[in-house]
Design a protein around this motif. Structure first.
Motif, short mmCIF file in Angstrom:
data_model
loop_
_atom_site.label_atom_id
_atom_site.label_comp_id
_atom_site.label_asym_id
_atom_site.label_seq_id
_atom_site.Cartn_x
_atom_site.Cartn_y
_atom_site.Cartn_z
N ARG A 8 0.81 -1.20 0.00
CA ARG A 8 0.00 0.00 0.00
C ARG A 8 0.86 1.27 0.00
NH1 ARG A 8 -1.73 3.79 -0.24
NH2 ARG A 8 -3.54 4.90 0.55
N PRO A 62 -7.12 7.04 3.25
CA PRO A 62 -7.98 5.86 3.16
C PRO A 62 -8.86 5.82 1.92
CG PRO A 62 -8.22 6.98 5.26
CD PRO A 62 -7.47 7.88 4.37
N LEU A 63 -8.98 6.96 1.25
CA LEU A 63 -9.91 7.07 0.13
C LEU A 63 -10.00 5.82 -0.72
CD1 LEU A 63 -11.72 8.90 -1.59
CD2 LEU A 63 -9.70 9.45 -2.90
N GLU A 64 -8.85 5.31 -1.17
CA GLU A 64 -8.92 4.27 -2.18
C GLU A 64 -8.47 2.91 -1.69
OE1 GLU A 64 -9.18 4.98 -6.60
OE2 GLU A 64 -7.12 5.14 -5.95
N ASP A 65 -8.35 2.77 -0.40
CA ASP A 65 -7.83 1.51 0.11
C ASP A 65 -8.53 0.30 -0.46
OD1 ASP A 65 -6.50 1.83 3.45
OD2 ASP A 65 -5.58 1.55 1.50
N ASP A 66 -9.85 0.39 -0.55
CA ASP A 66 -10.59 -0.80 -1.01
C ASP A 66 -10.22 -1.16 -2.44
OD1 ASP A 66 -13.72 0.94 -1.61
OD2 ASP A 66 -11.66 1.66 -1.54
N HIS A 67 -10.14 -0.14 -3.31
CA HIS A 67 -9.75 -0.44 -4.69
C HIS A 67 -8.34 -0.97 -4.76
CE1 HIS A 67 -12.90 2.48 -6.43
NE2 HIS A 67 -13.38 1.34 -6.02
N GLN A 68 -7.47 -0.29 -4.03
CA GLN A 68 -6.07 -0.64 -4.08
C GLN A 68 -5.88 -2.10 -3.68
OE1 GLN A 68 -4.02 1.79 -4.97
NE2 GLN A 68 -2.33 0.36 -5.13
N SER A 71 -7.17 -4.46 -6.31
CA SER A 71 -6.37 -4.62 -7.51
C SER A 71 -5.00 -5.21 -7.19
CB SER A 71 -6.21 -3.28 -8.24
OG SER A 71 -5.66 -2.35 -7.37
N PRO B 5 -5.61 3.10 9.96
CA PRO B 5 -6.78 2.23 9.90
C PRO B 5 -7.36 2.24 8.49
CG PRO B 5 -7.11 4.05 11.46
CD PRO B 5 -5.76 4.22 10.87
N PRO B 7 -10.26 0.98 5.89
CA PRO B 7 -11.58 0.35 5.78
C PRO B 7 -11.55 -0.67 4.64
CG PRO B 7 -11.61 2.52 4.79
CD PRO B 7 -10.24 2.33 5.34
N LEU B 8 -12.04 -1.83 4.88
CA LEU B 8 -12.06 -2.84 3.84
C LEU B 8 -13.29 -2.69 2.95
CD1 LEU B 8 -10.77 -5.96 5.75
CD2 LEU B 8 -9.57 -4.56 4.06
N ARG B 20 -8.38 10.34 11.52
CA ARG B 20 -7.55 9.55 10.62
C ARG B 20 -6.52 10.43 9.94
NH1 ARG B 20 -11.24 6.40 7.11
NH2 ARG B 20 -11.51 5.08 8.94
N LYS B 197 -3.23 -5.84 -13.59
CA LYS B 197 -3.41 -4.82 -12.57
C LYS B 197 -3.91 -3.52 -13.18
CE LYS B 197 -1.09 -2.78 -8.66
NZ LYS B 197 0.05 -2.79 -7.76
N ALA B 200 -7.46 -3.75 -14.21
CA ALA B 200 -8.36 -3.54 -13.08
C ALA B 200 -8.57 -2.05 -12.84
CB ALA B 200 -7.79 -4.21 -11.84
N HIS B 204 -12.11 0.42 -13.12
CA HIS B 204 -12.58 1.30 -12.06
C HIS B 204 -12.57 2.77 -12.44
CE1 HIS B 204 -13.41 -1.19 -8.69
NE2 HIS B 204 -12.42 -1.96 -9.07
N ARG B 215 -9.02 15.16 -3.21
CA ARG B 215 -8.80 13.81 -2.69
C ARG B 215 -8.47 12.84 -3.80
NH1 ARG B 215 -10.53 11.31 1.83
NH2 ARG B 215 -10.53 12.70 3.61
N ALA B 219 -5.09 10.69 -4.19
CA ALA B 219 -5.16 9.23 -4.30
C ALA B 219 -4.47 8.76 -5.57
CB ALA B 219 -6.62 8.79 -4.29
N SER B 226 3.01 4.34 -6.71
CA SER B 226 3.13 2.90 -6.41
C SER B 226 3.45 2.11 -7.66
CB SER B 226 1.83 2.37 -5.82
OG SER B 226 1.70 2.80 -4.50
#
Lengths: 267, 344
Positions: A8, A62-68, A71, B5, B7-8, B20, B197, B200, B204, B215, B219, B226
């Motif tokens: 991440r 945290p904005l994109e954690d779920d997508h990241q 993928s 933290p 969120p899933l 946060r 990857k 994907a 999205h 934001r 992101a 990355s």
């Protein structure tokens, strides 16, 4: 957990390593060891913009954690359906671990190279590998323009260009020249001849070309070591019998060890 | 590092944002301080244990990183601009409908967005996410480093009009980039050219509209670094390694032969991985020993394909695609170089 954490944060951490290294090099006046001083401003400005974005990324993450995560294929998520059709896609726990290990290795390697190692110039090994003076005939400089110039301000580059383009001993008769450069041994007569060497940089250290003035001093290796910085003064004379292919060499009146100059490259 | 933290599941963003952000921010500041401390406190003597060649490897690799990083950042910024700040559909609306005309236009985008080749990779990714086809983005990726004002000016400064080097470079780059775009536009399933990857990410591209633009920009910076930076660091290390390992003498000796010189300089371009904005000066320094066709091949092939670029492009395209790309661009550049030598 750690695995996901590394994947991440990899990009942001690497960006930060590069930014800290660039800014520190700039603050300590060493950026020119790697890039031409003319482009420093661009590196510094982009590093500062990058720094703002890195800090913002830390604050807004945290904005994109779920997508990241999805993928990355290490966690089931909304995007995984794509991978299911693709047998080559990494999806097992094992590949996630390998990927995290690679990412960690890159981070460690980058920190080592950019944050731990002291900045350095290219060495005499690079000079030998790139062949000293192999390109003097085409450096963007004209020997005829140099001939009339003020020789007291000449660098190793200027002298090397002159020696390479007008091997006419008369021009050098009666002139004493002063040089600062590092020692690298002559490939064809290493016992009697060494070069007072500098690297010429057009854009960054990648394109550095070694230039040098050959110095005739039998047994020089007992007094000096390769890579040592020296000042040398003396006269240019026709080759006094060295097996080196150089037609003209410097016979030194005086050579002494000195510190590496602040700008080790010439431009 | 301790984890922020995460969120899933898509959680309602509002309530938890503030604490946060504070945690994330202090984490970031701590990391900055840690890196600065390492840098300032690292003992000078660490370097003494390295042999000359190892030292040169590090110096050269670091040089590539320090030189390329600002361009990668600039490319990411432009990519963010295209993806987040340009109105939806702006790009597609303003490009010609006709496929050929559209590729021609795309190959000239570099004039407006003068980034070096490493910055073009994130930008090309952004263009795909914004609806350009894979073939069109390849045309942009290959053409932009050559067809941009900085490259053209430096090439002119280095060579003037002599031997048709400048003209051959511009036309050659244009033709090859459009050729590649045309070839890949005929591919039956262009998405399969992309890494899973990145596929994907494309899937999205259109469902991230909830968050504010700032934001989303941040992101995207996160996501693009990355993808790009590990490739940049690995590519730089490979470039440094090859530079230390391969003797330039070998390449320079081959330079006189009208056929071999073309391939020798293409090999050199592949190995040195130098920026297209300055490669003309670089090769001028090697200069008169080489035939003009070889120089053209160097100046056309190098900006499109080299070790660093392959590492960067691997973030987006599959290995198979890159092999094909390298072969086609290589053959085309060689043909161009040989033709220039034959006419010279």
């Amino acid at each position: 957990m750690l695995r996901r954490l590394i994947a991440r944060w990899q990009g942001i951490v690497l960006a930060l390593i590069g930014i800290v290294a660039t800014v520190w090099l700039a603050l300590t006046d060493q950026l020119s060891l790697y890039i031409h001083p003319g482009t420093s401003w661009f590196a510094i400005v982009m590093a500062l913009i990058g720094a703002v974005l890195v800090i913002a990324a830390f604050a807004l993450t945290p904005l994109e954690d779920d997508h990241q995560v999805a993928s990355d294929a290490s966690q089931p998520g909304p995007a995984v359906h794509l991978h299911e059709h693709d047998p080559t896609a990494p999806r097992s726990v094992g590949s996630g671990t390998i990927r995290a290990a690679l990412a960690a290795a890159i981070i460690v390697g980058a920190s080592l190279a950019l944050l731990v190692l002291p900045p350095a110039t290219l060495t005499s090994a690079a000079a030998a590998q790139r062949s000293i003076n192999s390109e003097t005939s085409t450096l963007d400089q004209d020997a005829t323009a140099l001939v009339g110039g003020d020789t007291s301000s000449f660098t190793v580059k200027d002298w090397a260009v002159l020696l390479g383009q007008s091997p006419d001993a008369d021009f050098f008769a009666g002139r004493s020249i002063d040089l600062v450069g590092f020692v690298s041994s002559s490939p064809d007569d290493p016992d009697n001849v060494f070069y007072v060497t500098r690297f010429v940089v057009t854009h960054c250290a990648i394109d550095a070309q070694p230039v040098g003035v050959p110095v005739y001093l039998p047994g020089w290796a007992e007094r000096f070591e390769p890579d040592q910085w020296v000042t040398a003064s003396g006269a240019i004379v026709p080759n006094p019998g060295s097996s080196s292919a150089e037609p003209l060499l410097l016979t030194p009146d005086e050579i002494s060890v000195t510190d590496q100059p602040e700008q080790p490259y010439v431009y | 590092m301790s984890p922020p933290p995460a969120p899933l599941r898509p959680a309602p963003p509002k309530p938890s944002t503030r604490p946060r952000a504070a945690v994330g921010l202090s984490l970031g500041v701590a990391l900055v301080l840690l890196f600065v401390a390492i840098r300032v406190l690292a003992p000078e003597a660490v370097g003494d244990v390295l042999s000359n060649s190892v030292q040169d490897f590090f110096t050269l690799s670091i040089s590539v990183v320090i030189e390329s990083l600002p361009f990668v950042f600039l490319g990411i910024l432009l990519s963010i601009g295209v993806q987040v700040w340009l109105p939806d559909g702006f790009l597609l609306r303003h490009l010609p409908r006709n496929r050929v005309a559209r590729r021609v236009t795309v190959s000239l985008l570099g004039v407006l967005l003068p980034v070096c080749e490493c910055g073009n990779v994130p930008l090309a990714r952004g263009l795909i996410l914004r609806g350009l086809t894979v073939g069109e983005s390849m045309t942009f990726l290959l053409a932009a480093p050559i067809l941009n004002p900085v490259t053209i000016i430096t090439t002119y400064q280095a060579f003037g009009w002599s031997d048709g080097i400048l003209v051959s470079r511009i036309l050659g780059g244009f033709v090859i980039a459009n050729l590649i775009g045309w070839i890949y536009s005929r591919h039956p399933s262009p998405m399969s050219l992309l890494t899973p990857k990145f596929q994907a990410s494309c899937a999205h591209a259109h469902d991230e509209v909830r968050a504010s633009r700032t934001r989303r920009s941040v992101a995207m910076f996160d996501k693009e670094t990355s993808a790009m930076l590990p490739a940049l660091f690995v590519g730089s290390a490979v470039a440094g390694l090859i530079q230390v390992a391969v003797s330039r003498d070998v390449l320079v000796t081959l330079g006189q032969n009208p056929v071999l010189s073309v391939f020798a300089l293409m090999a050199l371009a592949f190995v040195v991985a130098i920026c297209s904005n300055v490669d003309a000066f670089f090769i001028l320094a090697f200069g008169s020993t080489f035939m003009p066709g070889a120089i053209v091949a160097f100046l056309v092939f190098g900006p499109m394909i080299d070790v660093k670029m392959l590492a960067l492009m691997r973030t987006t395209f599959t290995a198979k695609t890159l092999v094909q790309l390298t072969v086609i661009v290589g053959l085309a550049s060689a043909a161009l170089g040989l033709a220039v030598n034959a006419l010279a």
